[in-house]
Write an enzyme that holds these catalytic residues in place. Structure first.
Site, PDB file in Angstrom:
ATOM      1  N   LEU A 500       1.026  -1.495   0.017  1.00 37.67           N
ATOM      2  CA  LEU A 500       0.058   0.030  -0.034  1.00 37.67           C
ATOM      3  C   LEU A 500       0.880   1.420   0.070  1.00 37.67           C
ATOM      4  CD1 LEU A 500      -2.900  -1.004   2.500  1.00 37.67           C
ATOM      5  CD2 LEU A 500      -2.745  -1.047   0.132  1.00 37.67           C
ATOM      6  N   GLY A 501       1.957   1.220   0.643  1.00 41.37           N
ATOM      7  CA  GLY A 501       2.742   2.284   0.556  1.00 41.37           C
ATOM      8  C   GLY A 501       4.169   1.954   1.277  1.00 41.37           C
ATOM      9  N   GLY A 503       7.407   3.893   3.666  1.00 42.05           N
ATOM     10  CA  GLY A 503       8.058   4.981   4.343  1.00 42.05           C
ATOM     11  C   GLY A 503       9.219   5.113   4.918  1.00 42.05           C
ATOM     12  N   ALA A 504       9.892   5.728   5.538  1.00 40.92           N
ATOM     13  CA  ALA A 504      11.249   5.903   6.056  1.00 40.92           C
ATOM     14  C   ALA A 504      11.650   4.612   6.788  1.00 40.92           C
ATOM     15  CB  ALA A 504      11.484   7.067   6.858  1.00 40.92           C
ATOM     16  N   GLY A 506       9.472   1.547   7.201  1.00 46.15           N
ATOM     17  CA  GLY A 506       8.939   0.323   6.820  1.00 46.15           C
ATOM     18  C   GLY A 506       7.966   0.466   5.601  1.00 46.15           C
ATOM     19  N   VAL A 508       3.991  -0.812   4.128  1.00 45.94           N
ATOM     20  CA  VAL A 508       2.568  -0.970   4.427  1.00 45.94           C
ATOM     21  C   VAL A 508       1.839  -2.008   3.500  1.00 45.94           C
ATOM     22  CG1 VAL A 508       0.509  -0.287   5.180  1.00 45.94           C
ATOM     23  CG2 VAL A 508       2.414   1.250   5.724  1.00 45.94           C
ATOM     24  N   LYS A 523       2.028  -2.860   8.702  1.00 46.39           N
ATOM     25  CA  LYS A 523       3.339  -2.007   8.785  1.00 46.39           C
ATOM     26  C   LYS A 523       4.505  -2.929   9.051  1.00 46.39           C
ATOM     27  CE  LYS A 523       5.662   2.590   9.640  1.00 46.39           C
ATOM     28  NZ  LYS A 523       5.424   3.816  10.388  1.00 46.39           N
ATOM     29  N   ASP A 618       5.514  15.364  12.355  1.00 51.80           N
ATOM     30  CA  ASP A 618       5.654  14.931  10.931  1.00 51.80           C
ATOM     31  C   ASP A 618       4.123  15.270  10.013  1.00 51.80           C
ATOM     32  OD1 ASP A 618       6.923  14.817   8.335  1.00 51.80           O
ATOM     33  OD2 ASP A 618       6.856  12.699   8.579  1.00 51.80           O
TER      34      ASP A 618
END
Length: 707
Positions: A500-501, A503-504, A506, A508, A523, A618
């Site tokens: 799904l996505g 990040g810095a 991990g 998802v 995640k 953030d």
């Protein structure tokens, strides 16, 4: 100071929102919805939505409370057949019709007398249709289904109908009618407006022919006559009148009408009043040939002897024979094929075709056995009332000595025996079975006790070490999320297949829990280093102790060796960045106002309402996720900073994302919750301008959004 700053920002933004609503208030011709993506038209303050909501095996069209569960619909269209598939479209056509289109078939949703020119979903929960001259030609407040909202009323002659079940809003089996004589009465459906069928009434008959049932915004449910004189207060009212609380009256699937208080902040509801505490009061709750039993305020339905439920789990479908009845056309005596079974202390609708006076119970049994047309009899006070099936409106009443005598078929082996002998043999067999079961259970209990003692002794040291290990990861005692094994989450995500996505810290993945088919987001922390461990600890400590409708909810976690995973609620509409920065998906102005309010509520909760003040650090569109109702929720607490109760500022290394970071981070000044306010301000500019604050794909003069 922080609270004052919030008020200034929100006041300014609200002023802009009011102007925008004046320009985009109406739903115009050509507008459309689909169940999966753009599923609803929202009211200005996003309290209510008109459009698709989930039902068993599909979707229904109606009005629901935003942010609450799918069972909080307050109006439903086409209740005889409300469910449509996910491929359906809801259209306000160019020629002024509101329809659902399924393939090549059109289903009318509302049929006003004139062509529709525009529509509005109001914050009161009223959905309104307008003609070309801006007059109201139809509104949901005049056409209630099973619910009454504050400011809405039921006029003389109008009725509310229950839903079929909690998960199915099609027409149920109970109705609430405001009668022309001024009496508010509840009946089963398909019965006359007669006192013999009523199971609730206000007793206000004769007070006038124009009485209305009303609900105010303080939870007061009352009857009012045409002279605006209050005749009867059904509830005491006087509950808090807050924008975050919605009161509503609803006739539930069990036939009882209740007043609910819905909290938009906590996303929960509670019953503040009900028409009765007797769950068996609604007539016909258990269907034909079934009767209702109240046990410790819990309701249960049972079938007559010789009968089984037509649809197990659906009591209202009633019961049917589990044997084949002999026909009266046989010339021989049919009584030898039957025995009589007794159901004590029950009440039923009396539809007797013959009455025998001054006889005993045994005489009544024989009279029914010898009468081919008699299928049951009601016996009380030496009076025998013969009945034909079905029996209905049955309930257990320990104050009533009435006996229901039911004719039941017997098998070939028992045909020569007398009914009493058959009952005796059955009772003896039952007592023997109970004795054997008791001895078996006692032996089994001793065996289990011995094994348990051995296992407890053997595992005592191991258990103590396991507790110490859990403590070492600093999980608090009040962490509510569920613990998962790595294997469970690997299976739920099909081997971490659908990403799904990223990040810095991990990646998802989308998953589905096997036990309840709930869609989740998992995640997986890719960095098995100190920073990854720190992020895991932060998110567990922070999200595990927070709960708000505008924060993404943590459902569980996994601690498996060096592997760390977090399980969140699934946000079907992705991130705000994916919606806001994609031209074909960009929300209209009033929707962007609602998104801004959602984020602001979440930040107020983090900054002012938590026991431990939290700086998110953030805030950006990528960390704002959208649920299926396009409600915005703050996510990703990996860099959050906790402040002690007596601490208002902190020194820490630079955190956040370029373009959204407050100046004090770079100047090594103490950081407060104002850092989040700065980031929120940048995000507000992006919402207003519908572009990124820094976009290097544009010309150099336009790449940075000036503010």
């Amino acid at each position: 100071m922080a609270a004052l700053l919030w008020l200034l920002i929100l006041s300014a933004f609200q002023a802009v929102a009011v102007l925008a609503q004046q320009r985009h208030f109406n739903i115009t011709l050509g507008s459309s919805l689909t169940p999966v993506t753009n599923s609803s038209w929202f009211s200005p303050a996003r309290r209510f939505a008109f459009g698709f909501y989930e039902q068993t095996n599909g979707y229904a069209v109606g009005i629901s409370i935003v942010g609450m569960s799918k069972n909080t619909a307050v109006w439903t269209a086409n209740r005889n057949s409300p469910v449509v598939p996910s491929s359906a479209f809801l259209l306000l056509t160019a020629d002024g019709r509101l329809i659902v289109q399924v393939g090549g078939r059109e289903i009318s949703v509302i049929n006003p007398s004139l062509a529709i020119a525009s529509a509005s979903m109001l914050d009161t929960g009223n959905f309104v249709l307008y003609s070309s001259d801006h007059n109201i030609i139809w509104q949901s407040f005049d056409n209630p289904t099973n619910t009454l909202l504050p400011g809405q009323h039921i006029s003389a002659g109008q009725e509310l109908f229950s839903s079929a079940s909690e998960a199915d809003d099609s027409l149920g089996i109970f109705r609430l009618k405001m009668q022309d004589d001024g009496n508010l009465v509840q009946y089963p459906v398909q019965t006359p407006d007669s006192a013999s069928y009523a199971y609730y009434e206000t007793g206000t008959d004769g007070v006038g022919n124009n009485v209305t049932l009303n609900l105010d915004d303080g939870g007061l449910l009352y009857l009012l006559n045409s002279s605006t004189i209050s005749l009867r207060n059904l509830t005491k009212g006087g509950y808090p009148r807050e924008k975050t609380i919605i009161y509503m009256m609803k006739i539930d699937a069990d036939g009882i009408f209740r007043v609910y208080s819905h909290s938009l902040n906590q996303q929960n509801s509670s019953v503040i009043w009900s028409s009765t505490d007797d769950r068996c009061a609604p007539k016909g709750l258990c269907g034909l040939n079934g009767y209702c039993i109240n046990i410790d305020d819990q309701v249960k339905c049972s079938c007559l002897p010789g009968f089984d439920f037509v649809m197990p789990g659906n009591w209202s479908a009633g019961c049917e024979r589990n044997f084949t009845a002999e026909t009266c056309r046989l010339k021989e005596d049919t009584s030898k094929y039957y025995a009589i079974r007794t159901v004590d202390n029950t009440r039923w609708e009396d539809i007797s075709y013959a009455v025998l006076d001054t006889i005993t119970k045994e005489d009544c049994q024989q009279a029914c056995l010898q009468d081919c047309n008699c299928e049951a009899a009601l016996f009380k006070d030496n009076e025998c009332r013969k009945q034909r099936l079905p029996l209905r409106f049955g309930r257990r009443d320990m104050t009533n000595s009435n006996l229901a005598l039911v004719k039941v078929g017997i098998n070939a082996l028992a045909e020569e025996g007398l009914p009493n002998q058959i009952e005796e043999t059955t009772d003896k067999k039952l007592r023997i079975d109970i004795l054997i079961a008791g001895i078996t259970l006692a032996a089994f209990a001793l065996l289990v006790l011995g094994i348990s003692g051995f296992l407890i002794h053997r595992n005592h040291v191991w258990t103590y070490r396991k507790i110490q290990e859990i403590r070492s990861v600093q999980l608090c005692e009040d962490v509510a999320p569920q613990a998962f094994s790595y294997a469970e989450l690997e299976q739920a995500t099909s081997g971490f297949k659908e990403e799904l996505g990223r990040g810095a810290f991990g990646t998802v993945f989308k998953g589905i829990l096997a036990e309840n088919q709930k869609v989740i987001a998992v995640k997986r922390l890719d960095k098995e280093l100190v920073e990854g461990e720190t992020e895991f600890q932060n998110e567990m400590k922070i999200i595990g102790r927070t709960h708000h409708r505008n924060l993404v909810r943590l459902l569980g976690y996994c601690l498996d060796g060096s592997r760390r995973l977090l399980v969140y609620e699934y946000m079907s509409n992705g991130s705000l960045a994916g919606v806001l920065f994609t031209p074909e998906k960009q929300p209209v102005w009033e929707e962007r106002c609602g998104i801004a309010r959602d984020i602001a509520r979440g930040l107020v909760y983090l900054h002012d309402e938590c026991d431990t003040q939290i700086i998110h650090c953030d805030i950006k569109p990528q960390n704002i996720l959208m649920d299926d109702q396009f409600c915005a929720k703050i996510s990703d607490f990996g860099m959050a900073k906790l402040l002690k109760k007596d601490q208002t500022r902190t020194y820490t290394a630079v955190r956040g994302t370029r373009g959204y970071v407050a100046p004090e981070w770079h100047r090594k000044l103490p950081v407060t919750v104002k850092a989040d306010v700065y980031s929120f301000g940048v995000l507000l500019l992006e919402l207003i301008c519908r572009r990124k604050c820094v976009d290097w794909s544009l010309d150099e003069n336009e790449s940075v959004l000036e503010y």
